[in-house]
Design a protein around this motif. Structure first.
Motif, PDB file in Angstrom:
ATOM      1  N   SER A 101     -36.992  15.561 -16.993  1.00 33.51           N
ATOM      2  CA  SER A 101     -36.040  14.631 -17.810  1.00 33.51           C
ATOM      3  C   SER A 101     -34.651  15.149 -17.644  1.00 33.51           C
ATOM      4  CB  SER A 101     -36.458  14.450 -19.213  1.00 33.51           C
ATOM      5  OG  SER A 101     -35.537  13.944 -19.929  1.00 33.51           O
ATOM      6  N   GLY A 125     -32.936   9.645 -17.526  1.00 34.11           N
ATOM      7  CA  GLY A 125     -34.056   9.178 -16.793  1.00 34.11           C
ATOM      8  C   GLY A 125     -35.211  10.229 -16.782  1.00 34.11           C
ATOM      9  N   ARG A 126     -36.305   9.965 -15.933  1.00 31.61           N
ATOM     10  CA  ARG A 126     -37.224  10.814 -15.782  1.00 31.61           C
ATOM     11  C   ARG A 126     -37.762  10.901 -14.247  1.00 31.61           C
ATOM     12  NH1 ARG A 126     -40.004  13.549 -19.795  1.00 31.61           N
ATOM     13  NH2 ARG A 126     -39.077  12.051 -21.113  1.00 31.61           N
ATOM     14  N   ILE A 127     -37.874  11.896 -13.684  1.00 34.57           N
ATOM     15  CA  ILE A 127     -38.424  11.878 -12.414  1.00 34.57           C
ATOM     16  C   ILE A 127     -39.771  12.402 -12.338  1.00 34.57           C
ATOM     17  CG2 ILE A 127     -38.110  12.820  -9.691  1.00 34.57           C
ATOM     18  CD1 ILE A 127     -35.260  13.823 -10.421  1.00 34.57           C
ATOM     19  N   VAL A 130     -41.138  16.224  -8.111  1.00 32.61           N
ATOM     20  CA  VAL A 130     -39.934  16.885  -7.236  1.00 32.61           C
ATOM     21  C   VAL A 130     -40.646  17.871  -6.493  1.00 32.61           C
ATOM     22  CG1 VAL A 130     -37.691  18.160  -6.668  1.00 32.61           C
ATOM     23  CG2 VAL A 130     -38.015  16.318  -8.643  1.00 32.61           C
ATOM     24  N   ILE A 143     -38.740  13.531  -3.122  1.00 25.52           N
ATOM     25  CA  ILE A 143     -38.958  12.794  -4.528  1.00 25.52           C
ATOM     26  C   ILE A 143     -40.025  11.915  -4.305  1.00 25.52           C
ATOM     27  CG2 ILE A 143     -38.006  11.304  -6.303  1.00 25.52           C
ATOM     28  CD1 ILE A 143     -36.457  13.821  -6.076  1.00 25.52           C
ATOM     29  N   ASP A 145     -42.402   9.090  -6.782  1.00 26.88           N
ATOM     30  CA  ASP A 145     -42.106   8.218  -8.154  1.00 26.88           C
ATOM     31  C   ASP A 145     -43.444   7.384  -8.144  1.00 26.88           C
ATOM     32  OD1 ASP A 145     -40.911   7.276 -10.315  1.00 26.88           O
ATOM     33  OD2 ASP A 145     -40.566   5.359  -9.226  1.00 26.88           O
ATOM     34  N   GLN A 165     -33.003   3.627  -8.320  1.00 28.20           N
ATOM     35  CA  GLN A 165     -33.566   4.286  -9.076  1.00 28.20           C
ATOM     36  C   GLN A 165     -33.772   5.588  -8.405  1.00 28.20           C
ATOM     37  OE1 GLN A 165     -37.328   3.249 -10.333  1.00 28.20           O
ATOM     38  NE2 GLN A 165     -37.483   4.698 -12.074  1.00 28.20           N
ATOM     39  N   TYR A 169     -32.507   9.555  -8.612  1.00 31.19           N
ATOM     40  CA  TYR A 169     -33.360  10.473  -8.623  1.00 31.19           C
ATOM     41  C   TYR A 169     -33.094  11.901  -7.657  1.00 31.19           C
ATOM     42  CZ  TYR A 169     -36.445   7.957 -12.111  1.00 31.19           C
ATOM     43  OH  TYR A 169     -37.062   7.178 -13.024  1.00 31.19           O
ATOM     44  N   ALA A 173     -31.825  15.549  -8.180  1.00 25.34           N
ATOM     45  CA  ALA A 173     -32.567  16.707  -7.847  1.00 25.34           C
ATOM     46  C   ALA A 173     -32.061  17.574  -6.934  1.00 25.34           C
ATOM     47  CB  ALA A 173     -34.172  16.146  -7.058  1.00 25.34           C
TER      48      ALA A 173
END
Length: 353
Positions: A101, A125-127, A130, A143, A145, A165, A169, A173
């Motif tokens: 997060s 947001g929340r990844i 990673v 990344i 998702d 999005q 991300y 990262a």
């Protein structure tokens, strides 16, 4: 919207994400890694994860139909963890951060967008995951998702500002890794969607277990964009030669990348990053200026109004002459990237975009 006591598609996605988060956490605390966990230990950790995630969705025990759904969720999660483990083991990247997060990251430039001297927009947001691979001079970042729907990557959608999005991300990262490794160069390796599913193989002939497993791997190849550098591709899938069962990349008989390959150079990844930052700043300024007009768009793939639950509030009526939807042109990945490059150059020259 009024909350109803029901279990919808969005709730299913929440359970999937929660289960994978719990599984990753349990695996991290165990004596194993993604690369060496035996199947029986994997099944046990997954069982614990599914049971724990079900406690957050007690409605699933309320009817026989929902209880059947528990079995379906368990089956899909077994397939997902099995396939994710297989994909990780084919490469050199190590899954590092899960459900990261960035809501509280107040010092990340990519997440705190300056709109004016007095105004700043903070992204939250929340990844989901990673992955990184580190050598002497560089850290490579990938990344992942997780999607319960069959999501595809569309460069044109990024250009039009409809899907930002994954690139957001990636920006977050990369900045995170740069803070952890200030003396190394951080390289974007890929931004990918994994479709959480347990596909059924339709075939006219009898297949062996190995052939079925191979077909399922092809169905669950991750979609997105990967770095075209040959060394990086080998880091992601060491078995890649003609066609990968991990990432959306294949080669022709001449050894060239096929047209279906979703690839970009490191420079193009940086172009995407800069363009998305610019697009977010533009959107933030528009929000603060009070732009709230009815302005839905239509592409060849989707209509913004199709799944909207707020027609009664918007009251957009296509029968009125003035109510025209924005028709967004179909763009190839190359044309979308060219448009992004042009937009950035116009902005740097002080022109209106």
């Amino acid at each position: 919207e009024r909350e109803l006591y029901s279990f919808e598609a969005s709730d299913l996605g929440t359970v999937f994400h929660e289960t994978l988060k719990l599984y990753s956490g349990l695996l991290e605390k165990s004596p194993y890694t993604w690369f060496d966990i035996p199947e029986d230990a994997e099944n046990e950790l997954l069982r614990q994860s599914v049971e724990a995630s079900m406690k957050t969705a007690d409605i699933l025990y309320s009817t026989a139909r929902y209880q059947y759904l528990i079995h379906r969720i368990t089956r899909i999660m077994e397939r997902t963890v099995h396939m994710l483990t297989k994909q990780v083991r084919k490469g050199l990247f190590k899954p590092n951060n899960f459900e990261f997060s960035f809501a509280t990251q107040t010092d990340f430039h990519s997440l705190n967008i300056r709109l004016s001297e007095e105004e700043e927009m903070h992204l939250a947001g929340r990844i989901d995951r990673v992955d990184t691979y580190e050598d002497k001079d560089k850290v490579y970042v990938k990344i992942i998702d997780y999607k319960s729907g069959n999501k595809s990557f569309d460069m044109a959608a990024i250009y039009y500002g409809l899907e930002l999005q994954l690139v957001v991300y990636m920006n977050a990262a990369i900045e995170m890794q740069q803070k952890e490794h200030p003396d190394k160069e951080i390289i974007p390796a890929g931004v990918l969607y994994y479709h959480i599913d347990d596909p059924i193989i339709d075939t006219p002939k009898q297949l062996s277990d190995e052939e079925i497993e191979e077909q399922i791997q092809k169905e669950l190849v991750m979609r997105g964009l990967v770095n075209s550098d040959q060394d990086i591709l080998a880091m992601i899938d060491q078995e890649f030669q003609d066609s990968s069962t991990v990432i959306p990349v294949s080669k022709t008989s001449k050894g060239e990348f096929s047209k279906s390959s979703s690839i970009a150079t490191t420079e193009q990844f940086y172009l995407l990053s800069n363009f998305v930052n610019q697009k977010i700043a533009e959107m933030g300024s528009q929000i603060l200026s009070g732009r709230i007009e009815q302005n839905p768009c239509v592409t060849q793939k989707q209509d913004a109004c199709t799944y909207c639950d707020f027609h009664s509030i918007c009251q957009f009526d296509e029968r009125e002459q003035s109510a025209e939807k924005r028709q967004l042109d179909k763009l190839s990945a190359e044309n979308a990237l060219a448009g992004m490059n042009m937009s950035l150059h116009k902005k740097s020259d002080g022109e209106e975009v």
